[in-house]
Design a protein around this motif. Structure first.
Motif, PDB file in Angstrom:
ATOM      1  N   PRO A  63       0.813  -1.228   0.000  1.00  0.00           N
ATOM      2  CA  PRO A  63       0.000   0.000   0.000  1.00  0.00           C
ATOM      3  C   PRO A  63       0.845   1.276   0.000  1.00  0.00           C
ATOM      4  O   PRO A  63       0.364   2.324  -0.427  1.00  0.00           O
ATOM      5  CB  PRO A  63      -0.826  -0.124   1.282  1.00  0.00           C
ATOM      6  CG  PRO A  63      -0.130  -1.135   2.116  1.00  0.00           C
ATOM      7  CD  PRO A  63       0.532  -2.078   1.170  1.00  0.00           C
ATOM      8  N   VAL A  64       2.092   1.189   0.481  1.00  0.00           N
ATOM      9  CA  VAL A  64       2.944   2.380   0.454  1.00  0.00           C
ATOM     10  C   VAL A  64       3.261   2.769  -0.988  1.00  0.00           C
ATOM     11  O   VAL A  64       3.197   3.945  -1.361  1.00  0.00           O
ATOM     12  CB  VAL A  64       4.240   2.130   1.245  1.00  0.00           C
ATOM     13  CG1 VAL A  64       5.224   3.283   1.037  1.00  0.00           C
ATOM     14  CG2 VAL A  64       3.937   1.981   2.726  1.00  0.00           C
ATOM     15  N   SER A  67       0.352   4.353  -2.493  1.00  0.00           N
ATOM     16  CA  SER A  67       0.254   5.745  -2.055  1.00  0.00           C
ATOM     17  C   SER A  67       1.240   6.627  -2.806  1.00  0.00           C
ATOM     18  O   SER A  67       0.909   7.760  -3.188  1.00  0.00           O
ATOM     19  CB  SER A  67       0.500   5.837  -0.551  1.00  0.00           C
ATOM     20  OG  SER A  67       0.499   7.177  -0.110  1.00  0.00           O
ATOM     21  N   SER A  70       0.036   7.605  -6.130  1.00  0.00           N
ATOM     22  CA  SER A  70      -1.038   8.603  -6.139  1.00  0.00           C
ATOM     23  C   SER A  70      -0.543  10.009  -5.814  1.00  0.00           C
ATOM     24  O   SER A  70      -1.345  10.943  -5.797  1.00  0.00           O
ATOM     25  CB  SER A  70      -2.127   8.199  -5.145  1.00  0.00           C
ATOM     26  OG  SER A  70      -1.630   8.214  -3.814  1.00  0.00           O
ATOM     27  N   LEU A  71       0.755  10.169  -5.522  1.00  0.00           N
ATOM     28  CA  LEU A  71       1.271  11.506  -5.245  1.00  0.00           C
ATOM     29  C   LEU A  71       1.073  12.408  -6.461  1.00  0.00           C
ATOM     30  O   LEU A  71       1.314  11.996  -7.607  1.00  0.00           O
ATOM     31  CB  LEU A  71       2.766  11.449  -4.896  1.00  0.00           C
ATOM     32  CG  LEU A  71       3.142  10.955  -3.500  1.00  0.00           C
ATOM     33  CD1 LEU A  71       4.661  10.937  -3.354  1.00  0.00           C
ATOM     34  CD2 LEU A  71       2.533  11.835  -2.418  1.00  0.00           C
ATOM     35  N   SER A 122      -0.601  15.385   0.442  1.00  0.00           N
ATOM     36  CA  SER A 122      -1.009  14.013   0.727  1.00  0.00           C
ATOM     37  C   SER A 122      -1.029  13.693   2.220  1.00  0.00           C
ATOM     38  O   SER A 122      -1.311  12.554   2.598  1.00  0.00           O
ATOM     39  CB  SER A 122      -0.080  13.033   0.009  1.00  0.00           C
ATOM     40  OG  SER A 122      -0.510  11.708   0.149  1.00  0.00           O
ATOM     41  N   TRP A 124       1.602  14.201   4.487  1.00  0.00           N
ATOM     42  CA  TRP A 124       2.902  13.992   5.122  1.00  0.00           C
ATOM     43  C   TRP A 124       3.326  15.274   5.833  1.00  0.00           C
ATOM     44  O   TRP A 124       3.010  16.378   5.395  1.00  0.00           O
ATOM     45  CB  TRP A 124       3.948  13.600   4.092  1.00  0.00           C
ATOM     46  CG  TRP A 124       3.780  12.209   3.555  1.00  0.00           C
ATOM     47  CD1 TRP A 124       2.982  11.821   2.517  1.00  0.00           C
ATOM     48  CD2 TRP A 124       4.414  11.022   4.042  1.00  0.00           C
ATOM     49  NE1 TRP A 124       3.076  10.479   2.319  1.00  0.00           N
ATOM     50  CE2 TRP A 124       3.954   9.954   3.244  1.00  0.00           C
ATOM     51  CE3 TRP A 124       5.323  10.761   5.068  1.00  0.00           C
ATOM     52  CZ2 TRP A 124       4.384   8.635   3.440  1.00  0.00           C
ATOM     53  CZ3 TRP A 124       5.742   9.457   5.258  1.00  0.00           C
ATOM     54  CH2 TRP A 124       5.271   8.407   4.459  1.00  0.00           C
ATOM     55  N   ARG A 146       4.169  10.280   8.496  1.00  0.00           N
ATOM     56  CA  ARG A 146       2.709  10.231   8.336  1.00  0.00           C
ATOM     57  C   ARG A 146       2.203   8.944   8.961  1.00  0.00           C
ATOM     58  O   ARG A 146       2.664   7.858   8.598  1.00  0.00           O
ATOM     59  CB  ARG A 146       2.287  10.287   6.870  1.00  0.00           C
ATOM     60  CG  ARG A 146       0.793  10.520   6.693  1.00  0.00           C
ATOM     61  CD  ARG A 146       0.376  10.459   5.246  1.00  0.00           C
ATOM     62  NE  ARG A 146       0.390   9.088   4.746  1.00  0.00           N
ATOM     63  CZ  ARG A 146      -0.025   8.744   3.516  1.00  0.00           C
ATOM     64  NH1 ARG A 146      -0.447   9.676   2.680  1.00  0.00           N
ATOM     65  NH2 ARG A 146       0.014   7.489   3.132  1.00  0.00           N
TER      66      ARG A 146
END
Length: 230
Positions: A63-64, A67, A70-71, A122, A124, A146
């Protein structure tokens, strides 16, 4: 013995072998219904299988990395990313360590700003631990947190950017045979490294020892050091 029953028109051999129009239509209709049923079943399987395949493919990825994908960074800042994983997601024996290396077509300053803006958008948060980085490096090196994760972001000029391009050999010294000169186009842009780990596995999230460990031995983070006996 009694007399045999009288024969009717339906019992005549010629009549028994004849197919009526209604029976003919029924025989034609049955294979057509089978083909239609197979077609409908195939469509249903495709409609069900595609979402399941997409879901399983997403779930199989860390999942990282999902993510990071999706940045909201421009396409020029993320050219052909390469991902590596070490450890496991559930921190059994060793927590998972993720690393992404990618290339940007633009200079380091512009690339670093694009990533900074995307990370903040996002969710962070900027983080400034003592060892960020552990040793002095060129370029922009920043740390982020995060939720239960920490991130190291390093944006710098490509390695060939530190090598002189088109330098003439010294008088009397010929260039090494078979070694082509560097192409200035290959040294444009910037390189990006992203390292993400679980916060509980990042030693920088705990308090650092207050005295020289060489005098008292290694002290686990979070425990008060004990002075060496005199």
């Amino acid at each position: 013995m009694g007399a045999p029953p009288p024969q009717t028109d339906d019992d005549h051999p010629a009549k028994r072998g004849r197919v009526t129009p209604a029976q003919l239509r029924e025989q034609i209709r049955e294979p057509r219904n089978v083909r239609l049923g197979v077609l409908v079943l195939g469509i249903l399987l495709v409609l069900v299988a595609l979402p399941i395949y997409s879901w399983s493919k997403t779930e199989s990825r860390d999942p990282v990395f999902v993510s990071l994908d999706s940045l909201a960074v421009p396409d020029w800042a993320n050219n052909e990313p390469q991902d590596q994983i070490d450890g496991n997601r559930w921190c059994l024996e060793e927590c998972r360590f993720r690393e992404r290396t990618t290339h940007s077509s633009n200079p380091p300053e512009e690339t670093a700003k694009a990533y900074h803006d995307a990370l903040i958008a996002s969710g962070w948060q900027s983080w400034k631990p003592a060892k960020c980085p552990e040793t002095k490096v060129d370029g922009s090196y920043t740390c982020w947190t995060r939720d239960e994760l920490t991130m190291d972001l390093w944006v710098r000029a490509p390695a060939c950017g530190n090598v002189p391009i088109g330098v003439e050999p010294e008088p009397g010294v010929s260039a090494a045979p078979g070694v082509p000169g560097l192409d200035p186009e290959d040294c444009k842009g910037s390189d990006v490294s992203i390292k993400v780990r679980n916060a509980i596995a990042d030693e920088r999230t705990g308090p650092l020892p207050g005295i020289n460990p060489s005098q008292v031995g290694e002290t686990p983070y979070g425990l008060a050091p004990v002075a060496a006996p005199s």
